[in-house]
Scaffold this active site. Structure first.
Site, PDB file in Angstrom:
ATOM      1  N   PHE A   1       8.738  20.607  10.388  1.00 28.82           N
ATOM      2  CA  PHE A   1       8.084  20.344   9.113  1.00 28.82           C
ATOM      3  C   PHE A   1       7.429  21.619   8.618  1.00 28.82           C
ATOM      4  O   PHE A   1       7.154  22.531   9.422  1.00 28.82           O
ATOM      5  CB  PHE A   1       7.029  19.245   9.294  1.00 28.82           C
TER       6      PHE A   1
ATOM      7  N   ALA B   1       5.574   7.109   2.221  1.00 30.34           N
ATOM      8  CA  ALA B   1       5.684   8.345   2.988  1.00 30.34           C
ATOM      9  C   ALA B   1       7.026   8.390   3.695  1.00 30.34           C
ATOM     10  O   ALA B   1       7.463   7.407   4.278  1.00 30.34           O
ATOM     11  CB  ALA B   1       4.543   8.454   3.992  1.00 30.34           C
TER      12      ALA B   1
ATOM     13  N   ASN C   1       0.663  15.684   8.661  1.00 31.31           N
ATOM     14  CA  ASN C   1      -0.644  15.501   9.290  1.00 31.31           C
ATOM     15  C   ASN C   1      -1.379  14.281   8.739  1.00 31.31           C
ATOM     16  O   ASN C   1      -2.256  13.726   9.393  1.00 31.31           O
ATOM     17  CB  ASN C   1      -1.530  16.735   9.089  1.00 31.31           C
TER      18      ASN C   1
ATOM     19  N   HIS D   1       3.462  18.896  -4.179  1.00 32.70           N
ATOM     20  CA  HIS D   1       4.604  18.927  -3.274  1.00 32.70           C
ATOM     21  C   HIS D   1       5.714  19.661  -4.006  1.00 32.70           C
ATOM     22  O   HIS D   1       5.979  19.372  -5.158  1.00 32.70           O
ATOM     23  CB  HIS D   1       5.029  17.501  -2.923  1.00 32.70           C
TER      24      HIS D   1
ATOM     25  N   GLU E   1      -6.639   8.865   3.234  1.00 33.92           N
ATOM     26  CA  GLU E   1      -6.587   9.872   2.179  1.00 33.92           C
ATOM     27  C   GLU E   1      -7.853   9.897   1.328  1.00 33.92           C
ATOM     28  O   GLU E   1      -8.233  10.932   0.776  1.00 33.92           O
ATOM     29  CB  GLU E   1      -5.357   9.641   1.288  1.00 33.92           C
TER      30      GLU E   1
ATOM     31  N   ARG F   1       3.256  23.931   1.683  1.00 33.63           N
ATOM     32  CA  ARG F   1       3.493  23.385   0.350  1.00 33.63           C
ATOM     33  C   ARG F   1       2.847  24.187  -0.758  1.00 33.63           C
ATOM     34  O   ARG F   1       3.414  24.368  -1.823  1.00 33.63           O
ATOM     35  CB  ARG F   1       2.987  21.952   0.302  1.00 33.63           C
TER      36      ARG F   1
ATOM     37  N   GLU G   1       9.849  16.643   2.676  1.00 32.19           N
ATOM     38  CA  GLU G   1       9.930  17.958   3.292  1.00 32.19           C
ATOM     39  C   GLU G   1      11.012  17.985   4.370  1.00 32.19           C
ATOM     40  O   GLU G   1      11.561  19.027   4.702  1.00 32.19           O
ATOM     41  CB  GLU G   1       8.567  18.258   3.929  1.00 32.19           C
TER      42      GLU G   1
ATOM     43  N   SER H   1       0.839  -1.194   0.000  1.00 30.26           N
ATOM     44  CA  SER H   1       0.000   0.000   0.000  1.00 30.26           C
ATOM     45  C   SER H   1       0.875   1.246   0.000  1.00 30.26           C
ATOM     46  O   SER H   1       2.001   1.226   0.485  1.00 30.26           O
ATOM     47  CB  SER H   1      -0.885   0.025   1.245  1.00 30.26           C
ATOM     48  N   HIS H   2       0.306   2.333  -0.500  1.00 25.58           N
ATOM     49  CA  HIS H   2       1.196   3.455  -0.759  1.00 25.58           C
ATOM     50  C   HIS H   2       1.644   4.196   0.498  1.00 25.58           C
ATOM     51  O   HIS H   2       2.550   5.032   0.432  1.00 25.58           O
ATOM     52  CB  HIS H   2       0.587   4.416  -1.770  1.00 25.58           C
TER      53      HIS H   2
ATOM     54  N   GLY I   1       8.582  11.611   5.388  1.00 25.74           N
ATOM     55  CA  GLY I   1       8.960  12.589   6.402  1.00 25.74           C
ATOM     56  C   GLY I   1       8.562  12.276   7.832  1.00 25.74           C
ATOM     57  O   GLY I   1       9.389  12.292   8.739  1.00 25.74           O
TER      58      GLY I   1
ATOM     59  N   LEU J   1       9.474  11.606  -4.753  1.00 21.56           N
ATOM     60  CA  LEU J   1       9.433  12.676  -3.756  1.00 21.56           C
ATOM     61  C   LEU J   1      10.733  12.776  -2.971  1.00 21.56           C
ATOM     62  O   LEU J   1      11.285  11.782  -2.553  1.00 21.56           O
ATOM     63  CB  LEU J   1       8.297  12.391  -2.769  1.00 21.56           C
TER      64      LEU J   1
ATOM     65  N   ARG K   1      -3.142  20.555   3.001  1.00 20.74           N
ATOM     66  CA  ARG K   1      -2.709  19.730   4.120  1.00 20.74           C
ATOM     67  C   ARG K   1      -1.303  20.103   4.548  1.00 20.74           C
ATOM     68  O   ARG K   1      -0.431  20.335   3.710  1.00 20.74           O
ATOM     69  CB  ARG K   1      -2.711  18.261   3.714  1.00 20.74           C
TER      70      ARG K   1
ATOM     71  N   HIS L   1       0.715  15.395  -5.319  1.00 20.21           N
ATOM     72  CA  HIS L   1       1.122  14.609  -4.166  1.00 20.21           C
ATOM     73  C   HIS L   1      -0.039  14.042  -3.360  1.00 20.21           C
ATOM     74  O   HIS L   1       0.004  12.917  -2.906  1.00 20.21           O
ATOM     75  CB  HIS L   1       1.962  15.523  -3.267  1.00 20.21           C
TER      76      HIS L   1
ATOM     77  N   GLN M   1      -2.955  18.726  -3.762  1.00 17.13           N
ATOM     78  CA  GLN M   1      -1.699  19.297  -3.290  1.00 17.13           C
ATOM     79  C   GLN M   1      -0.521  18.959  -4.194  1.00 17.13           C
ATOM     80  O   GLN M   1      -0.309  17.809  -4.553  1.00 17.13           O
ATOM     81  CB  GLN M   1      -1.397  18.764  -1.887  1.00 17.13           C
TER      82      GLN M   1
END
Ligand SMILES: Cc1cc2nc3c(=O)[nH]c(=O)nc-3n(C[C@H](O)[C@H](O)[C@H](O)COP(=O)(O)OP(=O)(O)OC[C@H]3O[C@@H](n4cnc5c(N)ncnc54)[C@H](O)[C@@H]3O)c2cc1C
Ligand code: SF4
Ligand code: F3S
Ligand code: FES
Lengths: 128, 114, 586, 248
Positions: free
Chosen positions: C117, C49, C395, C233, C380, C288, C246, C44-45, C51, C243, C391, C356, C231
């Protein structure tokens, strides 16, 4: 399951030809044969030693011949291959952590090589 | 699940692997010299006998030989499997018996050297 | 069709789905839980992630500060009651993960470390090096293995929800391996199927982020909320959109244009801060949306660097030094070296903004419940409205946990509320309909359209007309084009006629989902005649609280464009104000 | 950098509904040099042959879906760079796993084994969330961090000949994951895991071929983990049998 997955057979006694790294592995494993044979030779030698000087001399004589030399040569290559392959993986099997860092593998391997050299030298000098 | 009994031998295998890695090459080298009559002084009965008569010498010889034997026996057991010989139990039994016999022989040989 | 009986079915086994499953299993070991996912959970994506996850833990921080950052960051489009719930639960959830073994990075004294962040006034982002999502996902997946009541259906593709008697009672899913349809009969369904970034060609999102969950709910009558907020990024690798977290800027990386100028100071985020000493909520640590918009202006002014992959600005991390980069940003370094052949220790890295995250999604209330009883959504794919118009980084991972759990608790409440018996015949008939729809797609022979062809056109349309800056004209074009593509979809024919692991079929279904989502984005954006957060209009450059301090709700129609309605934003204590990222001293 | 090259992409195809056994199919693909093999497969899927089936998602070497044999070597498709290969690239499904279809393998066996080692924290002591975190120093974290990096891509299983020869073998990734938790200062579940790990099918099927670590894209070094597990299990055994009084 309505599908029929295809299973690829692995040849049980020739699988190691598939990849060079498997060949290297098998070479490493086969060293055990020579180390075993050589050690058995030592066992016999020791027995002859216990039986007295004559018995020991005949053992040495038996060793002295092209066959003995050949065996020793092959065993030497095997033994050295065993040593290097053994030392090279010690950091994997026995990592040493100092605080937040692991002692670099190269250092551990290097230390083993150094000890190896010293031990070999001592034995060699004692032997000669 | 049944616990494996491999650790018994594996301990000896690993210890033996280390010992042989350090010592076997030079021992083979010396034997090679002897076989080539290269350094006649080396394999004299007296010097070796003297070494083996000493308690420390006995201990070293016993350690090196038996650990090497068990190392080799165990690894060769797996090698046989890798070569496609699937009768692991038979192979293991034979090899471990050889190693055991070697161990016993070494023990008694050393005992009889004074 | 095989019927699988369960109490609660979860669609999606990413961070949100797994968290929900565990919460259910913990609440009541007797509950039968079906965890359905089109990929194995650890694929799963959430795994991408990097950061970290925000939650108030340190003594210099406070819930109020987190609240303020989130609401301001979201340009006041957040529902403040939801934000409040969120920030309250956040630290507990992150702590819970610690207790489940998540390898959070640590302070020398053994306590959990936090990093700065973008858009956050204080360091409050928990991180596990730069693989935070990866570790969160794997910790959740591995923890889920403890619970025998979680029955997984890996590589099952959910196709339709079953809604009867006014409540959701299950779903249909395709077993990908066999091509067989299954009916899941459940007392409640939780959708946690992730975002829809793949509507765009240049994105950080993986192949699976195709908005299936949103489309599932949408087609079942649940409105999609605030879909126009997509969003960008600011820091993606220019060649493939990978990516760079951040965290790069959090640790002190700076953005410069072709002249080496830290151009962010020219867009209200100055004054310039000393290199290597990042100041929170200023310059590189602005939000962002602002950073991505600055890029667009720099590009207009000709201040960008041109590369084989288009115009870029430079992310310079050299001053951080090799040791810090290896320790804090090892993945970033690895990605730069592998995919761009450039080492951030030695050279500035060209980057550009990349799609993103979807702020919008399935409309839920603060309890993660959709307007359809028995149907819940989290992660999401959902829009509880804590992210508003933009966002804040870090978060989202926390949101997965907080609302994943919340959805589970709400589902249990729903089950315990005394449900009438289900009408099995009606459910079976719906399931049959769903099967027929897919069979028709599968069997169709004379189609003229291909999946790849339609998808390419959709992506191009979205990129050209619904990007960082938008105009009414472009958006109208996007609406028209997407609705045309939706019609042409009917003419699609598959090449692959095998039932086993038919990825051609899978992609066709995913395309269908994306087209539905894309239309909601385009229509929502066209009708929102203001600029707010990630939605920036060149023809309406100001925020318009008078008319648009409202959530967009789009309602599905099978043939026509969606109907649009608006819903007031919940405001409790923070009145809309000016978003200020100009540093402490003015 | 972005020059184009025509690549002959040879892909193993298998459709269980029509084929008795797999066969190779060659596609001619115009590749940009900075591409990875996965890009080439995607090109085929989009432009030449929509029926080609394979798994992928993240395109950044973190989801673990895209393991294939590339020129005989287990690799992630998204991290196998075209510029590292000649003009002829052969892609096959991961070795040692049954082929479901084309490049898609059946991975249930791995999942089952992975699950069987209890790969989750079994805390030494229970502690409520409100009591805060279990303290763990950076050094304690470092002790197991490497083993947490496993992406479950199964390349190590495709590389390990012992897994190929003895399908019951738990295999590198599963055992490394058990080791990861055993090494975690917060964990007290080692004894429970040993039941599986120290069994016949457990760590003792490993003969330290080391191939697993050579192919691991995340430098987890499963081979090292397995040897450490052997050392610890051996010490266990000796303790248990030679010093029975030392058992708690
Ligand atoms: C590169 C990247 C970096 C990020 N970094 C951060 C960060 O540092 N901090 C932060 O807070 N957020 C970050 N995010 C955002 C955050 O990671 C995501 O929003 C979040 O992981 C989404 O989680 P999820 O559980 O909702 O969905 P996912 O993890 O995407 O999971 C979706 C699940 O749904 C399943 N599914 C989908 N469709 C179907 C279907 N039709 N049938 C069955 N199952 C289906 C999938 O199989 C999958 O299991 C980042 C995102 C990306 C892309
Ligand atoms: S140990 Fe390495 S090769 Fe094996 S599954 Fe994990 S990441 Fe992949
Ligand atoms: S390749 Fe296999 S035999 Fe052991 S060291 Fe790795 S698991
Ligand atoms: S696509 Fe995720 S690892 Fe390759």
């Amino acid at each position: 399951m309505s599908s029929k997955p295809y299973i690829r057979e692995i040849p049980k006694s020739s699988w190691f030809f598939r990849q060079p790294r498997y060949m290297r592995y098998m070479a490493r494993e086969v060293t055990s044969f020579f180390i075993g044979a050589f050690t058995l030779l030592l066992v016999v030698g020791l027995k002859r030693l216990a039986q007295g000087p004559d018995a020991f001399q005949s053992f040495l004589d038996a060793l002295r011949g092209p066959l003995g030399v050949l065996f020793c040569l092959v065993a030497l290559v095997a033994a050295i291959y065993h040593s290097t392959s053994w030392f090279n993986v010690t950091p994997q099997a026995m990592p040493i952590q100092r605080g937040e860092e692991f002692v670099p593998g190269k250092l551990i391997v290097g230390a083993h090589y150094a000890i190896w050299a010293v031990v070999s030298l001592i034995v060699l000098i004692m032997g000669i | 699940m049944a616990k494996s009994n491999k650790p018994i031998v594996w301990g000896l295998f690993a210890a033996g692997g280390t010992v042989t890695a350090f010592i076997t090459p030079v021992l083979v080298l010396l034997t090679l010299f002897a076989a080539m009559r290269f350094a006649p002084s080396l394999f004299t009965y007296e010097s070796i006998h003297a070494f083996a008569a000493n308690w420390l010498g006995k201990l070293i010889i016993f350690g090196v030989i038996t650990l090497s034997l068990w190392h080799a026996a165990h690894r060769f057991r797996i090698t046989a499997f890798d070569f496609g010989i699937r009768a692991d139990l038979v192979v293991a039994t034979i090899l471990y018996i050889i190693a055991a016999l070697g161990t016993i022989s070494t023990f008694f040989s050393l005992l009889s050297i004074h | 069709m095989e019927i699988i009986q369960t109490d609660i079915a979860i669609v999606g086994a990413g961070g949100a789905g797994l968290r929900a499953a565990i919460a259910l299993a913990e609440a009541d070991p007797k509950l039968r839980i079906a965890l359905i996912s089109k990929v194995y959970p650890m694929r799963s994506h959430t795994c991408a992630a990097e950061g970290g996850a925000a939650g108030v833990i340190k003594s210099d921080d406070s819930l109020d500060l987190h609240f303020g950052d989130t609401v301001g960051g979201g340009d006041w489009l957040c529902d403040q009651n939801a934000v409040e719930y969120f920030i309250n639960e956040a630290p507990k959830e992150l702590m819970q993960l610690e207790h489940w073994g998540c390898p959070w990075s640590r302070e020398p004294d053994g306590s959990v470390a936090v990093r700065p962040f973008g858009g956050m006034k204080i360091k409050r982002t928990w991180f596990a090096a730069d693989k935070s999502g990866f570790h969160i996902l794997h910790t959740l997946f591995q923890t889920s293995l403890k619970y025998p009541s979680i029955q997984r259906f890996d590589e099952y593709y959910a196709t339709d929800l079953l809604v009867d008697d006014g409540r959701c009672q299950g779903l249909t899913a395709l077993e990908i391996r066999s091509g067989e349809m299954r009916q899941f009969q459940a007392k409640a369904v939780i959708i946690a199927a992730g975002g829809a970034g793949k509507m765009f060609p240049f994105t950080t999102n993986g192949a699976i982020k195709t908005g299936d969950g949103m489309a599932l709910a949408y087609r079942a009558g649940v409105p999609l909320k605030d879909m126009e907020f997509v969003q960008y990024h600011p820091t993606g690798l220019p060649n493939n959109g990978i990516l760079l977290t951040e965290g790069c800027r959090g640790e002190g990386g700076i953005l410069v244009n072709k002249d080496g100028r830290r151009y962010l100071q020219d867009y209200g985020m100055g004054p310039e801060t000393p290199v290597g000493q990042p100041v929170l909520k200023t310059m590189e640590l602005g939000p962002r949306d602002r950073l991505s918009q600055s890029f667009w202006h720099e590009q207009r002014k000709g201040n960008t660097v041109s590369t084989p992959w288009g115009d870029c600005v430079l992310l310079d991390m050299r001053h951080l030094g090799e040791k810090k980069i290896n320790e804090r940003l090892p993945l970033v370094r690895d990605l730069c070296i592998s995919y761009l052949n450039m080492d951030p220790v030695k050279e500035p890295i060209p980057i550009r903004p990349v799609v993103h995250y979807c702020m919008g999604g399935i409309h839920t209330d603060i309890k993660a419940a959709t307007p359809v009883p028995g149907l819940f959504a989290a992660g999401e794919c959902a829009c509880v409205s804590i992210n508003g118009a933009n966002r804040l980084g870090s978060n989202s991972l926390t949101e997965l946990l907080v609302f994943g759990r919340r959805a589970a608790l709400s589902a249990i409440e729903h089950i315990q509320s005394g449900l009438s018996n289900s009408n099995d015949g009606a459910l079976a008939a719906q399931a049959k309909n769903s099967e027929d729809r897919i069979r028709a797609l599968f069997d169709k022979r004379d189609g003229t359209e291909t999946v790849a062809g339609l998808r390419k056109e959709m992506m191009a349309t979205m990129e050209e007309n619904a990007g960082i800056y938008r105009t009414g004209e472009e958006l109208a074009r996007a609406c028209e084009k997407v609705s045309e593509l939706r019609q042409r979809y009917a003419n699609l024919a598959l090449t692959d006629k095998s039932k086993v692991f038919n990825t051609d079929l899978m992609q066709a279904l995913e395309l269908n989902s994306m087209l539905d989502c894309a239309e909601a984005v385009a229509v929502g954006a066209r009708d929102r005649k203001e600029s707010r957060g990630a939605h920036q209009r060149l023809d309406f450059t100001a925020r318009d609280d008078q008319n648009f301090l409202k959530h967009t709700l789009t309602y599905y129609h099978p043939k026509e464009p969606p109907r649009v309605e608006y819903l007031d934003v919940v405001i409790t204590k923070s009145q809309p104000g000016v978003r200020d990222y100009s540093g402490a001293k003015k | 950098m972005s020059e184009e090259r025509q690549i002959q992409l040879e892909v193993l195809r298998y459709n269980p509904e029509t084929d008795l056994e797999p066969r190779f199919q060659t596609y001619s693909v115009p590749c940009v040099n900075e591409w990875v093999v996965l890009d080439a497969l995607n090109y085929v899927k989009e432009n030449l042959d929509p029926t080609l089936s394979y798994r992928w998602s993240c395109h950044m070497a973190v989801c673990g879906s895209c393991g294939y044999m590339i020129n005989g070597e287990p690799k992630l498709g998204c991290k196998a760079f075209i510029h590292e290969y000649g003009d002829h690239i052969r892609v096959e499904p991961l070795a040692h796993f049954p082929i479901e279809r084309d490049l898609v393998t059946v991975v249930e066996d791995f999942i089952t084994k992975f699950s069987s080692v209890k790969p989750y924290l079994i805390p030494k002591e229970d502690k409520p969330i409100s009591a805060g975190e279990f303290k763990q120093t950076p050094a304690q974290l470092m002790k197991f961090k490497q083993y947490t990096l496993c992406i479950n891509c199964m390349l190590c299983y495709a590389a390990c000949p012992q897994y190929g020869l003895v399908p019951e073998f738990l295999g590198p990734a599963a055992i490394s994951m058990a080791h990861r938790y055993n090494q975690d200062s917060r964990d007290g579940g080692r004894d429970q895991r040993q039941e599986v790990i120290a069994s016949h099918e457990g760590v003792w099927e490993c003969s330290f071929v080391g191939a697993c670590s050579e192919v691991c894209p995340k430098h987890v070094d499963p081979a090292g983990a397995l040897q450490q597990v052997k050392v610890a299990s051996t010490i266990d055994w000796y303790k248990e049998h030679l010093m029975p009084w030392s058992k708690k």
